[in-house]
Design an enzyme around this catalytic site. Structure first.
Site, PDB file in Angstrom:
ATOM      1  N   ASP A   1       0.813  -1.225   0.000  1.00 29.01           N
ATOM      2  CA  ASP A   1       0.000   0.000   0.000  1.00 29.01           C
ATOM      3  C   ASP A   1       0.844   1.273   0.000  1.00 29.01           C
ATOM      4  O   ASP A   1       0.313   2.366  -0.040  1.00 29.01           O
ATOM      5  CB  ASP A   1      -0.935  -0.016   1.226  1.00 29.01           C
ATOM      6  CG  ASP A   1      -1.986   1.085   1.190  1.00 29.01           C
ATOM      7  OD1 ASP A   1      -2.516   1.362   0.091  1.00 29.01           O
ATOM      8  OD2 ASP A   1      -2.272   1.677   2.244  1.00 29.01           O
TER       9      ASP A   1
ATOM     10  N   SER B   1      -6.489   5.204   0.111  1.00 29.90           N
ATOM     11  CA  SER B   1      -6.860   3.917  -0.465  1.00 29.90           C
ATOM     12  C   SER B   1      -8.349   3.680  -0.266  1.00 29.90           C
ATOM     13  O   SER B   1      -8.892   3.958   0.799  1.00 29.90           O
ATOM     14  CB  SER B   1      -6.072   2.784   0.195  1.00 29.90           C
ATOM     15  OG  SER B   1      -4.683   3.007   0.093  1.00 29.90           O
TER      16      SER B   1
ATOM     17  N   GLN C   1      -5.536  -1.921  -6.806  1.00 29.14           N
ATOM     18  CA  GLN C   1      -6.093  -0.983  -5.834  1.00 29.14           C
ATOM     19  C   GLN C   1      -6.735   0.194  -6.559  1.00 29.14           C
ATOM     20  O   GLN C   1      -6.225   0.656  -7.577  1.00 29.14           O
ATOM     21  CB  GLN C   1      -4.998  -0.448  -4.908  1.00 29.14           C
ATOM     22  CG  GLN C   1      -5.504   0.541  -3.860  1.00 29.14           C
ATOM     23  CD  GLN C   1      -4.374   1.100  -2.995  1.00 29.14           C
ATOM     24  OE1 GLN C   1      -3.891   2.191  -3.222  1.00 29.14           O
ATOM     25  NE2 GLN C   1      -3.960   0.332  -1.997  1.00 29.14           N
TER      26      GLN C   1
END
Length: 295
Positions: A211, A236, A286
């Site tokens: 991430d 995110s 993502q």
């Protein structure tokens, strides 16, 4: 005399959840060095740890799908409740909800599988320079200290990531502000220290790191530097990973990332993680919030 803890020790401590009831775990949070919320990779990794604690040792994580629902509060612990969705002959499925202040902040579904032989192929590893030939994070950030706000900001960024040795192949987004590039980015990474042989630990560490840089490719397409220079607001939204082959997070891994599209205040990014000898270990997708600040 007790040896002082290393940054990697501290990170592993974050992933060592406390079990407070059957299928209920509590995780501590790190202090907010960069932004006033819990780092999304930490929440995802802790949730996967919680799921893995309820799965037989002979079943390895092969995928996760997750949503970030609310910003995490770094001032209080996070409670993870695991729902044992299914235990089949080959596959195990778990659902995890992370809660703070009585509200869910994160939701994860993870699947685990016993090892079996099957068809096998993979994409070839893309070309990339040897990680030892690339600048360290301290060198990269130090070279752009003025753009980032000075040495104190550089120190805080390095402190937030010092458990991981992360090296950009072509430089981070803030190194080319105002100069749109192809929406592709590569980094090499490994933990700053050796890890135990537990395969689940390596999967959770890769989840944590995954991430950190995935939305960089979205920013590169528009010449934006990101949160580091304040020209976008981002977070995110969801995160999915597929674990294809065994790997070690304490050995060099190439994170090859690209963005196929951005629209509606959101950007999509996908990544592939390869071992240094060319095996495709992990695939990642993502979508993130990417807004231009108003005023």
């Amino acid at each position: 005399m007790t040896e002082p803890s290393t940054p990697l020790d501290d990170l592993l401590g974050l992933l060592d959840l406390e079990q407070i009831e059957q299928d209920i775990f509590r995780g501590t949070t790190d202090r907010p060095i960069l932004v006033p919320r819990v780092f999304g990779g930490q929440v995802a990794a802790q949730a996967l740890v919680a799921a893995g604690r309820t799965v037989p040792d002979d079943r390895a994580a092969h995928s996760l799908h997750s949503y970030f629902l609310r910003p995490g509060d770094p001032a209080v612990p996070i409670v993870y409740t695991v729902d044992r969705i299914r235990d089949g002959r080959s596959f195990t499925t778990r659902r995890v909800v992370a809660v703070q202040h009585g509200q869910p902040i994160f939701h994860l579904s993870a699947s685990f599988q016993t090892y079996e032989e099957g068809l096998e192929h993979q994409e070839p590893m893309p070309a990339a320079p040897d990680p030892a030939s690339l600048p360290t994070a301290a060198e990269t950030l130090g070279a752009h200290a003025g753009l980032l706000g000075g040495p104190d900001v550089v120190r805080r960024i390095l402190e937030a990531r010092e458990a991981v040795d992360l090296r950009y192949v072509d430089g981070p987004p803030f190194a080319s502000v105002g100069e749109p590039r192809e929406p592709k980015s590569q980094v090499w990474f490994r933990t700053n220290g050796k890890l135990a042989d537990d395969p689940m630990l390596h999967v959770c560490l890769a989840t944590y790191v995954s991430d950190m840089t995935l939305l960089d490719s979205v920013l590169l397409a528009h010449g934006r530097g990101g949160w580091a220079v304040g020209d976008v607001v981002g977070a995110s939204l969801d995160h999915a990973m597929w674990f294809h082959r065994p790997f070690r997070a304490d050995e060099w891994l190439l994170y090859d990332q690209e963005s196929p599209t951005a629209q509606g205040g959101r950007g999509l990014a996908r990544g592939r993680i390869f071992t240094q000898d060319g095996r495709l270990a992990v695939s990642v997708i993502q979508e993130g919030l990417v807004r231009i600040p108003q005023g």
